[in-house]
Structures are given as structure tokens and as C-alpha cells.
Design a protein around this motif. Structure first.
Motif, PDB file in Angstrom:
ATOM      1  N   ARG A 122     -21.493 -18.662  -4.941  1.00 25.51           N
ATOM      2  CA  ARG A 122     -22.136 -18.206  -3.709  1.00 25.51           C
ATOM      3  C   ARG A 122     -21.294 -18.644  -2.505  1.00 25.51           C
ATOM      4  O   ARG A 122     -20.889 -19.807  -2.408  1.00 25.51           O
ATOM      5  N   GLY A 203     -31.902 -16.501  -6.433  1.00 21.65           N
ATOM      6  CA  GLY A 203     -31.250 -16.294  -7.717  1.00 21.65           C
ATOM      7  C   GLY A 203     -31.917 -15.174  -8.497  1.00 21.65           C
ATOM      8  O   GLY A 203     -32.810 -14.481  -8.009  1.00 21.65           O
ATOM      9  N   GLU A 224     -28.249 -14.713 -15.638  1.00 24.04           N
ATOM     10  CA  GLU A 224     -28.905 -15.288 -14.476  1.00 24.04           C
ATOM     11  C   GLU A 224     -27.913 -16.076 -13.636  1.00 24.04           C
ATOM     12  O   GLU A 224     -26.993 -16.713 -14.168  1.00 24.04           O
ATOM     13  N   ILE A 225     -28.101 -16.034 -12.345  1.00 27.81           N
ATOM     14  CA  ILE A 225     -27.291 -16.863 -11.440  1.00 27.81           C
ATOM     15  C   ILE A 225     -28.232 -17.779 -10.651  1.00 27.81           C
ATOM     16  O   ILE A 225     -29.382 -17.419 -10.360  1.00 27.81           O
ATOM     17  N   ALA A 226     -27.748 -18.952 -10.329  1.00 24.74           N
ATOM     18  CA  ALA A 226     -28.580 -19.912  -9.613  1.00 24.74           C
ATOM     19  C   ALA A 226     -28.705 -19.489  -8.149  1.00 24.74           C
ATOM     20  O   ALA A 226     -27.819 -18.846  -7.598  1.00 24.74           O
ATOM     21  N   PRO A 227     -29.821 -19.890  -7.501  1.00 26.45           N
ATOM     22  CA  PRO A 227     -29.976 -19.557  -6.080  1.00 26.45           C
ATOM     23  C   PRO A 227     -28.911 -20.231  -5.231  1.00 26.45           C
ATOM     24  O   PRO A 227     -28.350 -21.248  -5.604  1.00 26.45           O
TER      25      PRO A 227
END
Length: 227
Positions: A122, A203, A224-227
Motif C-alpha cells: 500500500r 482490505g 486477500e490483502i491487508a488494510p
């Protein structure tokens, strides 16, 4: 002696009158009524230079009455019902996709051009080109290893990122993190690249596709990606 002189003078005067009359008659027969020093055709003649077979017109209004074909011709426009978009532009839906693999696994789309995602980070994306807008973004780093046995043209690599709703994310091609693919990759060699896409701050699941050839299914990753 005086009488002879008078006769000679009278004769000379008569000759001058006769010569002047002859010159006037020649000019009148020629019909040359132009002013002295004028050149070119008389105002009553007109010649159409664009038509080698055209003859001179003696009508002084001929040119004024002739229609202006260039001005009257309508300007050609696009055909009715035509699509102004360039059909050569590659669109997202043009690519078939190989079965997806997890984000941390390598993907072989079928021709042994193996793609691996080496990181999804990010960042605060920077949009400097026309139509781009700065904001939260994902920097997607990847590696392509050429196991095809032949040179691999990387100039046609297309990367896309999709949110959980299936909507493609906007690419920030002018972000300073971007290092896109270009050139030709030799057999057995690998090449790295990074692409940047706008993304929401929260996320969730994403899908990444990487295509290097429209005739080959795109490598596909989901996770999935983390916030």
C-alpha cells in the motif's frame, strides 16, 4: 526659290497627316482599346486553367456565375453508426484468464512464461498524467521467468487489478514507483517490474491478471490483502 520651299513644306505636312491616319487605321483594325503599357488578355476574356480543353469565354459574367464546387462540396464525416473508438486498443475483456492461483504462488498461463507476484504494497499513489488522480494505491511487484525456450516480447505485457466487486482499478502509470516491462526477455532469464493502481483503503479480496500475449490466457492471482 521661295515658292519651291513652300511647296516642300506643304508636301511634308501632307505626308505626316497620311502616316498618322494609316497608323490610326491599323490600331483600329486590331481592336486594341487597352491603355498603353497594359499586358495580358483583355478583361472580356476568361480561361479556365484547370481544364486543358477549355476554350476562352467572351462573357464577362462567366466566372462570377460558375458555382464554386470546392465550397459547395459537403465535408465528409464519420459513417453513420460507426464506432469512433480505435478498434486496435486492447481491452480488459479481450483476455482469457488461466485458472487463478493464490497471490503468493507462481502462475504458468500455459506457455511456460511463469509469473510470480513478489509483493503488493500500500502506498500513496501519485498521479501526474492527464486523467490521473493521486490517492491510496497498491504497488504490485512481479517477476516473469522465460521458460518458453524462445525470446519473449515484454512490450505487450498488460497488468490489471480488480476489487472484490470485479471493477478494474485505475492504473497510475506516472507514479514514480512504476517500472513497467519493455524489451525482449531471453530464454531462461527473468525480469522484474512494478505497476501501481488506485485502491480503497480497506482490505479485502483482489484479483491480479498479467498478460503478455493476447493469444495466451492471462496469468491470474486471487487473495486477500491487508488494510
Amino acid at each position: 526659290m521661295q515658292r519651291r520651299t513652300l511647296q516642300w513644306v506643304a508636301g511634308s505636312a501632307a505626308a505626316v497627316v497620311l502616316l498618322g491616319g494609316a497608323a490610326f487605321g491599323i490600331a483600329a483594325n486590331r481592336g486594341d482599346d487597352r491603355a498603353p503599357g497594359a499586358f495580358g488578355p483583355s478583361p472580356s476574356t476568361s480561361v479556365v486553367a484547370s481544364d486543358p480543353g477549355a476554350t476562352a469565354s467572351t462573357d464577362p459574367t462567366a466566372d462570377a456565375a460558375a458555382p464554386d464546387d470546392a465550397a459547395a462540396a459537403p465535408t465528409a464525416g464519420p459513417a453513420e453508426g460507426s464506432d469512433p473508438a480505435d478498434d486496435t486498443v486492447v481491452r480488459v475483456e479481450d483476455f482469457a484468464e488461466a485458472p487463478p492461483v493464490p497471490l503468493d504462488q507462481p502462475a504458468d498461463p500455459g506457455d511456460k512464461a511463469v509469473v510470480s507476484l513478489t509483493g503488493i504494497t500500500r502506498i500513496d499513489g501519485v498521479g501526474r498524467a492527464i486523467g490521473e488522480r493521486s490517492g491510496p494505491a497498491l504497488a504490485v511487484a512481479m517477476t516473469i521467468r522465460n521458460d518458453t525456450g524462445a525470446p519473449l516480447d515484454l512490450n505487450f505485457v498488460v497488468v490489471n487489478v480488480y476489487s472484490s466487486s470485479g471493477v478494474p482499478s485505475v492504473e497510475l502509470a506516472s507514479d514514480p514507483h512504476v517500472q513497467g516491462y519493455a524489451g525482449v526477455l531471453a530464454p531462461g532469464e527473468s525480469a522484474d517490474a512494478t505497476y501501481v493502481f488506485r485502491a480503497p483503503t480497506e482490505g479485502g479480496p483482489v484479483k491480479v491478471t498479467v498478460s503478455h500475449d493476447a493469444a495466451v490466457p492471462a496469468a491470474s492471482f486471487e487473495g486477500e490483502i491487508a488494510p
